[in-house]
Design a protein around this motif. Sequence first.
Motif, short mmCIF file in Angstrom:
data_model
loop_
_atom_site.label_atom_id
_atom_site.label_comp_id
_atom_site.label_asym_id
_atom_site.label_seq_id
_atom_site.Cartn_x
_atom_site.Cartn_y
_atom_site.Cartn_z
N GLN A 42 8.85 3.87 5.87
CA GLN A 42 9.36 2.53 6.16
C GLN A 42 8.42 1.51 5.54
N GLN A 43 8.93 0.76 4.57
CA GLN A 43 8.10 -0.23 3.89
C GLN A 43 8.07 -1.58 4.62
N LEU A 44 8.93 -1.72 5.61
CA LEU A 44 8.96 -2.91 6.45
C LEU A 44 8.89 -2.47 7.90
N PRO A 45 8.32 -3.28 8.78
CA PRO A 45 8.28 -2.92 10.19
C PRO A 45 9.69 -2.68 10.72
N LYS A 46 9.85 -1.60 11.47
CA LYS A 46 11.14 -1.24 12.06
C LYS A 46 10.92 -0.99 13.54
N GLU A 47 11.74 -1.62 14.38
CA GLU A 47 11.57 -1.47 15.82
C GLU A 47 11.87 -0.04 16.25
N ILE A 48 11.04 0.47 17.15
CA ILE A 48 11.27 1.79 17.71
C ILE A 48 12.31 1.64 18.81
N GLU A 49 13.53 2.07 18.53
CA GLU A 49 14.66 1.86 19.43
C GLU A 49 14.51 2.59 20.75
N GLY A 50 13.98 3.78 20.75
CA GLY A 50 13.83 4.55 21.97
C GLY A 50 12.89 3.90 22.97
N TRP A 51 12.04 3.03 22.50
CA TRP A 51 11.08 2.36 23.38
C TRP A 51 11.81 1.51 24.41
N ALA A 52 12.86 0.83 23.98
CA ALA A 52 13.60 -0.06 24.90
C ALA A 52 14.29 0.75 25.98
N SER A 53 14.89 1.88 25.63
CA SER A 53 15.59 2.69 26.63
C SER A 53 14.62 3.42 27.56
N GLY A 98 0.82 -1.19 0.00
CA GLY A 98 0.00 0.00 0.00
C GLY A 98 0.86 1.25 0.00
N LEU A 99 0.21 2.35 -0.14
CA LEU A 99 0.83 3.67 -0.17
C LEU A 99 1.83 3.84 0.96
N CYS A 100 3.01 4.34 0.65
CA CYS A 100 4.08 4.64 1.62
C CYS A 100 4.56 3.40 2.39
N GLY A 101 4.24 2.20 1.91
CA GLY A 101 4.65 0.99 2.60
C GLY A 101 3.79 0.65 3.80
N ARG A 102 2.61 1.23 3.89
CA ARG A 102 1.77 1.09 5.08
C ARG A 102 1.33 -0.33 5.41
N LEU A 103 1.47 -1.26 4.45
CA LEU A 103 1.08 -2.65 4.71
C LEU A 103 2.22 -3.47 5.31
N GLY A 104 3.46 -2.97 5.23
CA GLY A 104 4.58 -3.65 5.84
C GLY A 104 5.15 -4.82 5.07
N HIS A 105 4.90 -4.87 3.76
CA HIS A 105 5.40 -5.97 2.94
C HIS A 105 6.65 -5.63 2.14
N GLY A 106 7.22 -4.45 2.36
CA GLY A 106 8.45 -4.09 1.66
C GLY A 106 8.23 -3.47 0.31
N ASN A 107 7.00 -3.13 -0.01
CA ASN A 107 6.69 -2.49 -1.29
C ASN A 107 5.47 -1.59 -1.11
N GLN A 108 5.00 -1.02 -2.20
CA GLN A 108 3.83 -0.14 -2.13
C GLN A 108 2.63 -0.74 -2.85
N LYS A 166 4.19 5.75 6.47
CA LYS A 166 4.64 7.11 6.18
C LYS A 166 5.35 7.71 7.38
N GLY A 167 6.59 8.13 7.20
CA GLY A 167 7.40 8.62 8.30
C GLY A 167 7.40 10.13 8.48
N GLU A 168 6.65 10.84 7.67
CA GLU A 168 6.61 12.30 7.71
C GLU A 168 6.30 12.82 9.12
N TYR A 169 6.94 13.90 9.50
CA TYR A 169 6.75 14.57 10.80
C TYR A 169 7.13 13.69 11.99
N GLY A 170 7.89 12.62 11.77
CA GLY A 170 8.33 11.78 12.87
C GLY A 170 7.26 10.89 13.46
N CYS A 171 6.17 10.68 12.74
CA CYS A 171 5.04 9.93 13.29
C CYS A 171 5.35 8.46 13.56
N LEU A 172 6.46 7.93 13.04
CA LEU A 172 6.80 6.53 13.29
C LEU A 172 7.64 6.34 14.55
#
Length: 82
Positions: free
Chosen positions: A67-78, A1-11, A52-58
Amino acid sequence: GLCGRLGHGNQQNQLLPKKIEAFLARRVAAVSAGAVHSLAFTATGAVFAWGKGEYGCLGHGEDLSNQQLPKEIEGWASAGRW
């Protein structure tokens, strides 16, 4: 889907539900899906965001790219998981 929102590595749109390969070895406890981005919370407390990563929403810091694939939010762990 648009901006990689489905998480499959494509649009590409999907006509039928499709498992996200990045989570095949993980137990996902909750998912929140928005119009252009999504979040997943795993059983181990990790949080992933994609779309869609615009404005830091991810939550990936200064990386505002889509991000077309799920990416771990690193700050969450700290910050301490629940």
